[in-house]
Design a protein around this motif. Sequence first.
Motif, PDB file in Angstrom:
ATOM      1  N   GLY A 154     -56.390  -0.385 -20.717  1.00 18.87           N
ATOM      2  CA  GLY A 154     -56.541   0.353 -19.477  1.00 18.87           C
ATOM      3  C   GLY A 154     -56.014  -0.364 -18.256  1.00 18.87           C
ATOM      4  O   GLY A 154     -56.301   0.054 -17.123  1.00 18.87           O
ATOM      5  N   TYR A 155     -55.256  -1.427 -18.434  1.00 25.48           N
ATOM      6  CA  TYR A 155     -54.629  -2.125 -17.313  1.00 25.48           C
ATOM      7  C   TYR A 155     -53.356  -2.801 -17.826  1.00 25.48           C
ATOM      8  O   TYR A 155     -53.131  -2.908 -19.034  1.00 25.48           O
ATOM      9  N   THR A 156     -52.514  -3.243 -16.894  1.00 20.80           N
ATOM     10  CA  THR A 156     -51.221  -3.809 -17.269  1.00 20.80           C
ATOM     11  C   THR A 156     -51.388  -5.046 -18.129  1.00 20.80           C
ATOM     12  O   THR A 156     -52.078  -5.991 -17.748  1.00 20.80           O
ATOM     13  N   TRP A 157     -50.752  -5.033 -19.271  1.00 16.88           N
ATOM     14  CA  TRP A 157     -50.815  -6.141 -20.220  1.00 16.88           C
ATOM     15  C   TRP A 157     -49.391  -6.633 -20.461  1.00 16.88           C
ATOM     16  O   TRP A 157     -48.529  -5.885 -20.888  1.00 16.88           O
ATOM     17  N   GLY A 158     -49.147  -7.878 -20.178  1.00 12.65           N
ATOM     18  CA  GLY A 158     -47.820  -8.428 -20.378  1.00 12.65           C
ATOM     19  C   GLY A 158     -47.483  -8.557 -21.851  1.00 12.65           C
ATOM     20  O   GLY A 158     -48.320  -8.949 -22.669  1.00 12.65           O
ATOM     21  N   ALA A 159     -46.261  -8.208 -22.201  1.00 14.14           N
ATOM     22  CA  ALA A 159     -45.805  -8.333 -23.582  1.00 14.14           C
ATOM     23  C   ALA A 159     -45.543  -9.805 -23.881  1.00 14.14           C
ATOM     24  O   ALA A 159     -44.716 -10.441 -23.235  1.00 14.14           O
TER      25      ALA A 159
END
Length: 283
Positions: A154-159
């Motif tokens: 539910g929030y930005t997750w870095g690859a």
Amino acid sequence: MRRKGIKKAVSIVLVLMLLLNMLPMTALANDENTEYVYLTASYDGKFLEDKNGNPVAHVQVPLAALEEIDLNNYGLSEYLYDKDGDGEYEVTALHLDIYIHEVICGQSWDSVTVEGSPGSIYFNGGLFGYETANLRYDYNGAFPVDEEMSELYGYTWGATADRIVLKDGDFIDVGSYSCWQFYGDSATGFYHFADEKLNIEHSFDADTETALDVKLIRSYSDWNDNGNAAKEPTADFTVYYGKTLGNVEGSVTTDSEGIANINFPEEGTWYLWCDGGRGIDEW
């Protein structure tokens, strides 16, 4: 951009720098049948050096060489990634990290401390000779976002490296810093050379009769804004050029629009680069 009617051609090799770090751009004579990816590594605005003392600057690696790397042989089987579910594992930035670390830097992978879990791999020191895990990386000039993990949490997750699937022409920039507050610097980001539309370029064609205009930009990806990248022209910045990377034969200062206007004295291949800045905040 090629000027017509001029006999003396100049191939411009753009060596990009990272803000808080240095990045390169190179123009290489590629085999059109071979697919390549590229990686740059730096520390506090200076290129790392490979096992031969050369800068790790936009190092070209054949994808075929990465396909030969078996993560099982490194105790990394949990990081095998089949993104499309076709039963075949993808070639990821983790494969590229292993190749650069071992082949280019000449170091043993045993010196790298790997922690975390799939989709959240963590190099806690040792990668490319970095002493700590204080790293930043960009993929093709922007912060890589793992859409699958972002949707899950539910929030930005870095690859992370094990989830960045590589294809021909991809480039990754990795920077390490002595200061752990680099991510909060209001001027963090990477420097790149670009065309008039701010599209990142790695090579130009020019001639010796006409000055070449190259735009220097800073690409900044907001980790807290879905990795959205902003590209800003960089004014009053020194751009160097030479027949070999690091061997300065001349320099120019970018104008108010970030343009470096360069007259090359002779034909051949030239490199352009700039020193990485450390932002505008005090460290």
